[in-house]
Write an enzyme that holds these catalytic residues in place. Structure first.
Site, mmCIF file in Angstrom:
data_model
loop_
_atom_site.group_PDB
_atom_site.id
_atom_site.type_symbol
_atom_site.label_atom_id
_atom_site.label_comp_id
_atom_site.label_asym_id
_atom_site.label_seq_id
_atom_site.Cartn_x
_atom_site.Cartn_y
_atom_site.Cartn_z
ATOM 1 N N SER A 1 5.204 45.919 31.124
ATOM 2 C CA SER A 1 4.965 47.151 31.050
ATOM 3 C C SER A 1 5.696 47.507 30.047
ATOM 4 C CB SER A 1 4.568 48.021 31.490
ATOM 5 O OG SER A 1 3.682 49.246 31.118
ATOM 6 N N LEU B 1 1.055 44.982 39.608
ATOM 7 C CA LEU B 1 1.181 45.469 38.782
ATOM 8 C C LEU B 1 1.893 45.659 37.626
ATOM 9 C CD1 LEU B 1 1.183 48.602 41.996
ATOM 10 C CD2 LEU B 1 -0.528 47.987 40.702
ATOM 11 N N ASP C 1 1.166 39.179 30.642
ATOM 12 C CA ASP C 1 1.076 40.555 30.325
ATOM 13 C C ASP C 1 0.831 40.986 29.752
ATOM 14 O OD1 ASP C 1 -1.237 40.116 32.316
ATOM 15 O OD2 ASP C 1 0.741 40.708 34.194
ATOM 16 N N LYS D 1 -0.677 48.510 35.837
ATOM 17 C CA LYS D 1 -2.083 48.142 35.629
ATOM 18 C C LYS D 1 -2.421 47.513 36.951
ATOM 19 C CE LYS D 1 -0.891 43.307 35.909
ATOM 20 N NZ LYS D 1 -1.395 42.182 36.871
ATOM 21 N N PRO E 1 5.801 49.485 42.146
ATOM 22 C CA PRO E 1 6.356 49.071 42.967
ATOM 23 C C PRO E 1 6.536 47.573 42.382
ATOM 24 C CG PRO E 1 4.526 49.837 44.255
ATOM 25 C CD PRO E 1 4.403 50.167 42.470
HETATM 26 P P1 ATP Z 1 3.124 40.994 37.298
HETATM 27 O O1 ATP Z 1 2.292 41.462 37.812
HETATM 28 O O2 ATP Z 1 3.436 40.739 35.746
HETATM 29 O O3 ATP Z 1 3.649 39.287 37.657
HETATM 30 P P2 ATP Z 1 4.838 42.517 39.108
HETATM 31 O O4 ATP Z 1 4.638 43.607 38.958
HETATM 32 O O5 ATP Z 1 4.482 41.022 40.142
HETATM 33 O O6 ATP Z 1 4.292 42.088 37.715
HETATM 34 P P3 ATP Z 1 7.084 42.666 38.310
HETATM 35 O O7 ATP Z 1 7.596 44.441 38.327
HETATM 36 O O8 ATP Z 1 7.122 42.742 36.994
HETATM 37 O O9 ATP Z 1 5.907 41.816 38.924
HETATM 38 O O10 ATP Z 1 8.837 42.245 38.808
HETATM 39 C C1 ATP Z 1 8.998 40.819 38.919
HETATM 40 C C2 ATP Z 1 10.296 40.088 39.107
HETATM 41 O O11 ATP Z 1 10.792 40.796 37.541
HETATM 42 C C3 ATP Z 1 11.451 41.130 39.710
HETATM 43 O O12 ATP Z 1 11.847 40.441 40.722
HETATM 44 C C4 ATP Z 1 12.966 41.440 38.828
HETATM 45 O O13 ATP Z 1 13.435 40.839 39.514
HETATM 46 C C5 ATP Z 1 12.183 40.972 37.752
HETATM 47 N N1 ATP Z 1 12.249 41.806 36.290
HETATM 48 C C6 ATP Z 1 12.343 41.853 35.397
HETATM 49 N N2 ATP Z 1 12.493 42.914 34.263
HETATM 50 C C7 ATP Z 1 11.911 44.062 35.221
HETATM 51 C C8 ATP Z 1 11.633 45.568 35.183
HETATM 52 N N3 ATP Z 1 11.809 46.107 33.164
HETATM 53 N N4 ATP Z 1 10.960 46.046 36.640
HETATM 54 C C9 ATP Z 1 10.939 45.284 37.098
HETATM 55 N N5 ATP Z 1 11.350 44.160 37.707
HETATM 56 C C10 ATP Z 1 11.703 42.832 36.702
#
Ligand code: ATP
Length: 288
Positions: free
Chosen positions: A104, A99, A136, A11, A94
């Protein structure tokens, strides 16, 4: 059903506003989100018991810290499910970028396991379970375009954008969501999104207006600390994006491009001049 494959879409936040800090420590948000065609793959495989997570990216934890693990064990505990599952995550979104990849992944895991384990879950209760995993997660149960309020539990769909080219640029920075929320001074925010105008622009399918209204209150906190984020935004617009903004609490910056050729040119030029990882994708709304 032995195996189920699902796409977990990324997203972007078209707007992101933090309205107030609540007495329970959470923040009340008002944000307009849109899913992208960029997605992770989630494969659910029946197992006799327990929850096992495997992931092609070694930097992602596969234990209880993984949001898909939490989603599966929450369902098992809540509904007394005795069967197990093996969950394979193929990461393309990433990580820790804004994102929403983990959220998700967790949302589609909830939806997939409800189907696989033939559970009957009331909509309100499902949103409640999703919210326990992350703010989210309720949005990703629906996807497309939506305005999200409260802690993330109020999700009202909006008309999605027609497929629009999106350039993503990730600087080599780690911004913790907890750091961002604890350092945001709500009394000092100078530019807040015009959320009603953004809803109108989406209803009118007016991409130029959507692009002009992109606004994220966390930019005022993040850009002074990490000027590269501001630099990417400016360059995207100079290179031909209709508009650009940071997503979530960053650090990824996205730009909305008029066409594929412009999107790819922006991505190439950014990657050759700044220290960023780029990706080209489109806005996307799945029919669920
Ligand atoms: P948001 O926008 O919801 O904050 P994000 O894209 O910033 O999400 P994620 O990619 O969801 O962040 O990852 C944040 C942290 O969560 C990572 O550092 C990772 O260790 C942990 N994590 C837990 N589950 C997952 C997953 N299924 N995929 C990726 N990271 C995950």
């Amino acid at each position: 059903m032995k195996e189920l494959y699902l796409n977990a879409y990324a997203k972007i936040n078209l707007t992101l506003d933090v309205l107030r800090k609540r007495e329970d420590g959470y923040h009340d948000l008002e944000t307009i989100l849109h899913t992208l065609s960029l997605h992770d793959g989630i494969t659910l495989r029946e197992a006799s018991r327990g929850v096992t997570v495997i992931c092609n990216d070694a930097s992602v934890p596969t234990d209880t810290r993984n949001l898909v693990y939490r989603a599966a064990s929450l369902l098992q505990k809540t509904f007394g499910v005795e069967r197990g599952v093996e969950i394979e995550i193929t990461k393309h979104i990433p990580i820790a970028s804004g994102l929403g990849g983990g959220s998700s992944d967790a949302a589609v895991t909830l939806l997939g396991l409800i189907q696989m384990w033939k559970l009957r879950v009331d909509r309100r209760f499902l949103i409640d379970l999703a919210l326990r995993i992350g703010s989210d997660v309720p949005f990703f149960l629906v996807g497309g375009a939506a305005i999200v309020r409260g802690r993330g539990e109020q999700v009202d769909p909006l008309p999605p954008l027609p497929p629009t080219w999106v350039v993503l640029a990730k600087p080599p920075l780690e911004i913790s969501t907890a750091w961002a929320y604890s350092h945001l001074d709500l009394t000092a925010i100078k530019r807040r999104p015009d959320t009603p105008a953004m809803q109108e622009a989406l209803r009118a399918k007016d991409l130029l207006r959507v692009a002009r209204l992109l606004c994220n209150v966390f930019e005022e906190l993040v850009i002074p600390e990490y000027p590269l984020v501001g630099e990417i935004k400016e360059r995207m617009v100079r290179l031909g994006a209709y508009g650009a903004a940071m997503t979530g609490t960053g650090p990824v910056v996205y730009g909305l491009a008029p066409d594929e050729e412009t999107a790819r040119r922006i991505a190439t030029e950014l990657a050759s001049s700044l220290e960023v990882q780029v990706d080209v994708t489109k806005t996307f709304a799945e029919q669920r």
